[in-house]
Scaffold this motif. Structure first.
Motif, mmCIF file in Angstrom:
data_model
loop_
_atom_site.group_PDB
_atom_site.id
_atom_site.type_symbol
_atom_site.label_atom_id
_atom_site.label_comp_id
_atom_site.label_asym_id
_atom_site.label_seq_id
_atom_site.Cartn_x
_atom_site.Cartn_y
_atom_site.Cartn_z
ATOM 1 N N GLU A 126 -36.134 32.761 27.387
ATOM 2 C CA GLU A 126 -35.784 34.469 27.217
ATOM 3 C C GLU A 126 -34.116 33.740 28.273
ATOM 4 O OE1 GLU A 126 -36.834 38.894 27.772
ATOM 5 O OE2 GLU A 126 -38.804 37.155 27.518
ATOM 6 N N TYR A 127 -34.165 33.638 29.244
ATOM 7 C CA TYR A 127 -33.299 33.128 30.046
ATOM 8 C C TYR A 127 -32.953 31.399 30.445
ATOM 9 C CZ TYR A 127 -30.920 37.946 30.372
ATOM 10 O OH TYR A 127 -30.717 38.891 30.350
ATOM 11 N N SER A 128 -32.008 31.254 30.556
ATOM 12 C CA SER A 128 -31.535 29.640 30.455
ATOM 13 C C SER A 128 -30.911 29.876 31.866
ATOM 14 C CB SER A 128 -30.502 28.851 29.780
ATOM 15 O OG SER A 128 -31.345 28.447 28.536
ATOM 16 N N PRO A 129 -31.274 29.261 33.195
ATOM 17 C CA PRO A 129 -30.955 29.119 34.243
ATOM 18 C C PRO A 129 -29.091 28.529 34.213
ATOM 19 C CG PRO A 129 -32.023 27.507 34.427
ATOM 20 C CD PRO A 129 -32.381 27.911 32.951
ATOM 21 N N SER A 130 -28.639 28.338 35.156
ATOM 22 C CA SER A 130 -27.266 27.991 35.027
ATOM 23 C C SER A 130 -27.314 26.227 35.538
ATOM 24 C CB SER A 130 -26.561 28.732 36.130
ATOM 25 O OG SER A 130 -26.824 28.772 37.374
ATOM 26 N N LEU A 131 -26.687 25.706 35.891
ATOM 27 C CA LEU A 131 -26.886 24.012 35.633
ATOM 28 C C LEU A 131 -27.338 23.876 37.755
ATOM 29 C CD1 LEU A 131 -26.735 21.681 35.138
ATOM 30 C CD2 LEU A 131 -24.934 20.564 36.332
ATOM 31 N N HIS A 132 -26.272 24.498 37.724
ATOM 32 C CA HIS A 132 -26.792 24.720 39.869
ATOM 33 C C HIS A 132 -28.018 25.088 39.665
ATOM 34 C CE1 HIS A 132 -26.218 26.288 44.065
ATOM 35 N NE2 HIS A 132 -25.695 25.103 44.133
ATOM 36 N N LEU A 133 -28.987 26.470 39.315
ATOM 37 C CA LEU A 133 -29.983 27.189 39.660
ATOM 38 C C LEU A 133 -30.917 26.064 38.728
ATOM 39 C CD1 LEU A 133 -31.089 29.799 40.471
ATOM 40 C CD2 LEU A 133 -30.685 31.095 38.005
ATOM 41 N N ALA A 134 -30.651 24.806 37.819
ATOM 42 C CA ALA A 134 -31.728 24.469 37.696
ATOM 43 C C ALA A 134 -32.083 23.443 38.618
ATOM 44 C CB ALA A 134 -30.647 24.444 35.935
ATOM 45 N N LEU A 135 -30.474 23.059 38.937
ATOM 46 C CA LEU A 135 -30.938 22.380 39.591
ATOM 47 C C LEU A 135 -32.125 22.662 41.473
ATOM 48 C CD1 LEU A 135 -27.494 20.712 39.790
ATOM 49 C CD2 LEU A 135 -30.198 19.096 39.395
ATOM 50 N N ARG A 136 -31.508 23.578 41.660
ATOM 51 C CA ARG A 136 -32.315 24.217 42.883
ATOM 52 C C ARG A 136 -33.809 24.618 42.663
ATOM 53 N NH1 ARG A 136 -28.472 29.020 44.386
ATOM 54 N NH2 ARG A 136 -29.981 30.231 45.349
ATOM 55 N N ILE A 137 -34.061 24.334 41.574
ATOM 56 C CA ILE A 137 -35.950 24.714 41.123
ATOM 57 C C ILE A 137 -35.839 23.549 41.259
ATOM 58 C CG2 ILE A 137 -36.986 25.054 38.843
ATOM 59 C CD1 ILE A 137 -35.353 27.314 37.966
ATOM 60 N N ALA A 138 -35.404 22.122 40.310
ATOM 61 C CA ALA A 138 -36.009 20.984 40.522
ATOM 62 C C ALA A 138 -36.299 20.944 41.939
ATOM 63 C CB ALA A 138 -35.037 20.226 39.895
ATOM 64 N N ARG A 139 -35.301 20.711 42.690
ATOM 65 C CA ARG A 139 -35.476 20.207 44.385
ATOM 66 C C ARG A 139 -36.260 21.167 45.042
ATOM 67 N NH1 ARG A 139 -29.937 21.293 46.942
ATOM 68 N NH2 ARG A 139 -31.041 23.218 47.123
ATOM 69 N N TYR A 140 -36.344 22.868 44.638
ATOM 70 C CA TYR A 140 -37.856 23.402 45.321
ATOM 71 C C TYR A 140 -39.218 22.275 44.595
ATOM 72 C CZ TYR A 140 -40.650 26.867 46.341
ATOM 73 O OH TYR A 140 -42.095 27.720 46.301
ATOM 74 N N PHE A 141 -39.062 21.820 43.340
ATOM 75 C CA PHE A 141 -40.777 21.424 43.217
ATOM 76 C C PHE A 141 -40.804 19.402 43.452
ATOM 77 C CE2 PHE A 141 -40.781 24.579 39.959
ATOM 78 C CZ PHE A 141 -41.863 25.391 40.536
ATOM 79 N N GLU A 142 -39.448 19.004 44.137
ATOM 80 C CA GLU A 142 -38.839 17.888 44.956
ATOM 81 C C GLU A 142 -39.238 16.766 43.838
ATOM 82 O OE1 GLU A 142 -41.706 18.370 47.626
ATOM 83 O OE2 GLU A 142 -40.356 18.390 48.874
ATOM 84 N N VAL A 143 -38.918 17.073 42.526
ATOM 85 C CA VAL A 143 -38.777 16.899 41.174
ATOM 86 C C VAL A 143 -37.298 16.189 40.647
ATOM 87 C CG1 VAL A 143 -40.763 16.869 40.581
ATOM 88 C CG2 VAL A 143 -39.737 18.223 39.766
ATOM 89 N N PRO A 144 -37.273 15.355 39.409
ATOM 90 C CA PRO A 144 -35.983 15.576 39.138
ATOM 91 C C PRO A 144 -36.005 16.661 38.372
ATOM 92 C CG PRO A 144 -36.565 13.434 38.844
ATOM 93 C CD PRO A 144 -38.021 13.974 39.296
#
Lengths: 83, 324
Positions: free
Chosen positions: A44-62
């Motif tokens: 329903e919402y897309s993350p901002s680019l910065h937020l997307a990168l932080r989500i990926a970093r949280y899961f430790e994946v590209p």
């Protein structure tokens, strides 16, 4: 939700389930409200680019492991098995 | 330490003091355990204060000491200008108390019980404060008009709680203690109770000290919020001051070309400014959501439990000085 080539697909819910992380934990880690995780997971919402990168970093994946412009192949499909 | 501000209403009887509550370094020890380890706060006339804190933080102990039901170990306590450990009938008549559970008088009828209890307060009426509260008016104020003739044992949980509140205010107290007053209320009863609290503080200048676990309620009702943890006040301020105290991130939501976006940032204003610089009129449905009182409270309590409570208190005091 969005039309044309703007759609963003994600595997947040899958990663969360696999790692045994609750929505609350993820929300606290990236600084959004609890319900927002649901909005993100359902697209329903897309993350901002910065937020997307932080989500990926949280899961430790590209980032492309979590987000894509094409639908992710279903689990158990050939593409997934050979990966 | 809170500094008393100027009285809001200048004309006062000689000798009255605007500091209804003044507590300094209050300590309470049971055996070898310090339940209260130096609690300091004050309350002005007509102020509504919410006392928050985890279970076992010492909220009820604090209130019981202020009510004169429990003797403190140390500290200076002034309640309506008197030491509660030595307060007489005259003093007690000016207090209202609503305990967590008060299940008695089962065979009395609502109206009779309130009229009876109210009669005890008649000798303590003053020129400014007629006592007791008119029974019909009181029954109406707490929303029990339809049940005034019922036996109290027949009331529902929420109705019984309204009666508890009525018993607490029948003597028109100048200072009212409410221990989890809305436990068991449905949303409508809760709203009506909030209206009653506002009426008591705004019209009658009743000072109210309440405990609650409902942070939304604390935010709506309280002029000031005190957070008690580990026997100390770890935060003292308005809901807004508290939410600015913890550097929790704000969430920014917007839409562009029909697509919805979300971002989290500590600098929402800067982010939004940049958003408009980049996309201008394409930005729509802008929303900035700051940390709620619940977020702040949880962050405070966690910080305290992690043993960094001194840091939390100092950050808060610095924040207050910055605001002043």
């Amino acid at each position: 939700m969005s039309s044309g080539g703007e759609a963003i697909y994600n595997r947040i819910a899958m990663l969360r389930a696999e790692r045994g992380i609750s929505r609350r934990q993820l929300a606290d880690a990236i600084g959004v409200h609890y319900q927002t995780i649901g909005y993100l997971e359902r697209g329903e919402y897309s993350p901002s680019l910065h937020l997307a990168l932080r989500i990926a970093r949280y899961f430790e994946v590209p980032v492309e492991v979590v987000f894509a412009t094409d639908p992710f192949p279903r689990l158990g499909s050939d593409a997934e098995r050979s990966a | 330490m809170t500094v008393m501000s100027e009285p809001r209403v200048p004309a006062r009887a000689v000798g009255t003091d605007d500091a209804v509550l003044d507590i300094r370094d209050l300590r309470m020890r049971y055996g070898a355990t310090d339940v209260l380890a130096g609690v300091t706060f004050a309350a002005r006339r007509g102020e509504v204060i919410a006392l928050l804190g985890p279970n076992g933080a010492g909220k009820t102990t604090t209130i019981e000491i202020l009510e004169g039901f429990r003797m403190r170990s140390a500290g200076d306590v002034s309640v309506l200008g008197a030491d509660p450990a030595r307060g007489g009938e005259q003093w007690r008549a000016r207090l209202g108390v609503v305990l967590q559970s008060w299940r008695d008088h089962g065979r009395w009828r609502v109206r009779e019980l309130l009229a009876h209890l109210g009669s005890y307060y008649a000798p303590y009426a003053t020129e400014r404060i007629p006592r007791p509260w008119d029974v019909d008016e009181l029954v109406d104020a707490v929303g029990l008009s339809a049940h005034a003739a019922k036996r109290t044992g027949q009331l529902s949980g929420g109705q019984r709680r309204r009666l508890d509140v009525a018993i607490g205010i029948v003597g028109r107290p100048e200072l009212l203690f409410l221990d989890e007053p809305t436990a068991g209320f449905d949303p409508e009863a809760r709203r009506e109770f909030h209206d009653l609290v506002h009426r008591l503080s705004d019209l009658d200048e009743t000072t109210i000290l309440l405990t609650t676990h409902d942070l939304d309620e604390a935010e709506k009702l309280a002029d000031r919020i005190l957070v008690l943890a580990g026997g100390r006040i770890v935060a003292d301020g308005s809901a807004d001051q508290l939410s600015r105290l913890m550097s929790t991130e704000a969430e920014v939501r917007w839409s562009r070309d029909g697509q919805r976006f979300v971002h989290s940032t500590a600098d929402a204003t800067g982010y939004v400014r940049e958003l408009f610089r980049q996309y201008g009129e394409a930005v729509a449905d802008l929303e900035v959501r700051r940390a709620s009182l619940e977020d702040t409270y949880m962050a405070l309590v966690h910080e305290f439990e992690a043993g960094r409570h001194d840091a939390a208190v100092h950050a808060f005091e610095a924040q207050r000085r910055g605001d002043a």
